[in-house]
Design a protein around this motif. Structure first.
Motif, PDB file in Angstrom:
ATOM      1  N   ASP A  78       0.736  -1.264  -0.210  1.00 23.70           N
ATOM      2  CA  ASP A  78      -0.004  -0.162  -0.006  1.00 23.70           C
ATOM      3  C   ASP A  78       0.747   1.289  -0.080  1.00 23.70           C
ATOM      4  O   ASP A  78       0.965   1.827   1.215  1.00 23.70           O
ATOM      5  N   PRO A 104       2.067   4.452  -3.062  1.00 23.21           N
ATOM      6  CA  PRO A 104       2.216   4.808  -4.665  1.00 23.21           C
ATOM      7  C   PRO A 104       3.475   4.382  -5.162  1.00 23.21           C
ATOM      8  O   PRO A 104       3.584   4.042  -6.510  1.00 23.21           O
ATOM      9  N   ASN A 125      -3.189  -2.514  -8.458  1.00 26.71           N
ATOM     10  CA  ASN A 125      -3.119  -1.045  -8.879  1.00 26.71           C
ATOM     11  C   ASN A 125      -1.978  -0.702  -9.839  1.00 26.71           C
ATOM     12  O   ASN A 125      -2.317  -0.006 -10.644  1.00 26.71           O
ATOM     13  N   SER A 134      -6.588  -2.092  -0.483  1.00 29.25           N
ATOM     14  CA  SER A 134      -6.133  -0.769  -0.146  1.00 29.25           C
ATOM     15  C   SER A 134      -7.350   0.365  -0.796  1.00 29.25           C
ATOM     16  O   SER A 134      -8.208   0.014  -1.609  1.00 29.25           O
ATOM     17  N   LYS A 145      -7.014   2.905  -2.642  1.00 30.23           N
ATOM     18  CA  LYS A 145      -6.637   3.255  -3.999  1.00 30.23           C
ATOM     19  C   LYS A 145      -7.289   2.021  -4.994  1.00 30.23           C
ATOM     20  O   LYS A 145      -8.061   2.475  -5.936  1.00 30.23           O
ATOM     21  N   GLU A 197     -11.070   2.657  -5.084  1.00 28.96           N
ATOM     22  CA  GLU A 197     -11.385   3.717  -5.649  1.00 28.96           C
ATOM     23  C   GLU A 197     -11.166   3.511  -7.372  1.00 28.96           C
ATOM     24  O   GLU A 197     -11.963   3.842  -7.844  1.00 28.96           O
ATOM     25  N   TYR A 198     -10.241   2.792  -7.606  1.00 30.56           N
ATOM     26  CA  TYR A 198     -10.078   2.399  -8.891  1.00 30.56           C
ATOM     27  C   TYR A 198     -11.343   1.569  -9.588  1.00 30.56           C
ATOM     28  O   TYR A 198     -11.813   1.737 -10.667  1.00 30.56           O
TER      29      TYR A 198
END
Length: 326
Positions: free
Chosen positions: A139, A141, A176, A231, A233, A236-237
């Protein structure tokens, strides 16, 4: 983007056509063989990116990570290659041979707590010391950015878009990176089949609930998929509408069957987390998605990310074969 001047510590792994798996469906199956990475899994891509950024951008002089699995092995390997001291924190439940593997890679190993959460909390606290940095297994970027290369490499190797990409999901770090790589490659219109196992299905349960769900524990043998919560993100994706993500899950028996058949077909041993992706073809998930109309009835090619995994051996596969009567 990976920072300028970064050294590639991971291999550019091949994409190969699988005749055996292609015969199971009316499509060609291509395999991205990240099981061939030096520490045994795709984890080195994101972790090497994060560690190098920590050194160059944040002047880090010591890395901490809590993982007796693929993330820990990747961190130890990367730090060995960079000449960077690292400490891998393990819970008491971790087998001694795992600690030995990490020490062989030059890592300092500390034992703390009975479970991973306790070991992780200790690693987080220690990483607050000046010059130290914590490497999360999935987790962050920088981790996702490193994993993008799985797809950008594959795009060059295949030469054209596949009709479907298949990957597994634990905490969402790999997914991700795959999605971000697909954006870079111009593959945003390609659907992704996101595979989990029953008992380690935090994404699937979150999608069904319409909110992020934390699992009470991991009951699946696919321990590398063993994140209790996906995660933010990743969720969200899924909800962004930018990608077509088809969340699917299979049983532990399905993933063991896939690992065994993959070993017979391609002479590679991979762990159950990777078997979840392979089961998309071996257990007919892709084919059922075609029949239900969620994937086109006519598919030319399917790209399967073979994420690998070092936490498996012949003896363990044999025990699982007996356990599930395969």
């Amino acid at each position: 983007m990976m920072s300028e001047g970064s050294t590639s510590l991971y291999l550019k792994t091949p994409v190969v056509h699988s005749g055996a798996m292609s015969r199971l469906g009316s499509f060609n199956v291509f395999l991205k063989l990240d099981n061939l990475q030096p520490p045994g899994s795709f984890k080195i891509r994101g972790i090497s990116n994060m560690c190098q950024k920590a050194i160059k951008e944040r002047h880090c002089s010591h890395i901490y990570c809590a993982s007796g699995g693929n993330a820990g092995l990747a961190t130890a390997y990367v730090c060995q290659q960079l000449g960077m001291p690292c400490t891998i924190v393990l819970p008491e439940s971790t087998p001694s041979f795992t600690a030995d593997k990490l020490r062989d890679l030059g890592a300092e190993v500390e034992i703390c707590g009975k479970v991973w959460d306790e070991a992780n909390q200790y690693a987080l606290e220690q990483s607050k010391k000046p010059g130290c940095e914590y490497v999360h297994p999935f987790d962050h970027p920088d981790i996702w950015e490193g994993h993008e290369s799985i797809i950008t490499e594959s795009a060059t190797q295949l030469g054209k878009k596949p009709d479907v990409v298949v990957t597994c999901v634990g905490g969402g770090g790999l997914l991700n990176g795959v999605l971000q790589g697909m954006s870079r490659a111009g593959w945003e219109d390609v659907p992704v089949v996101a595979m989990e196992t029953e008992g380690a299905d935090c994404l699937n349960q979150s999608i069904e609930a319409g909110k992020i769900v934390k699992l009470p524990g991991i009951s699946s043998i696919a321990k590398s998929l063993g994140a209790c919560v996906v995660s933010t993100k990743t969720f969200e994706y899924y909800n962004s509408g930018r990608y077509t993500i088809l969340s699917e899950k299979v049983t532990d028996k399905d993933v063991v069957n896939a690992c065994l058949r993959f070993a017979d077909d391609h002479r590679f041993i991979v762990e159950p987390a990777c078997g979840a992706s392979l089961a998309a073809v071996y257990s007919g998930v892709v084919q059922r998605l075609q029949e239900s109309g969620r994937l086109p009835k006519s598919l030319s090619s399917v790209l399967v990310v073979v994420c690998g995994g070092a936490v498996v051996n012949l003896d363990q596969l044999h025990k699982w074969r007996e356990q599930f009567g395969l």
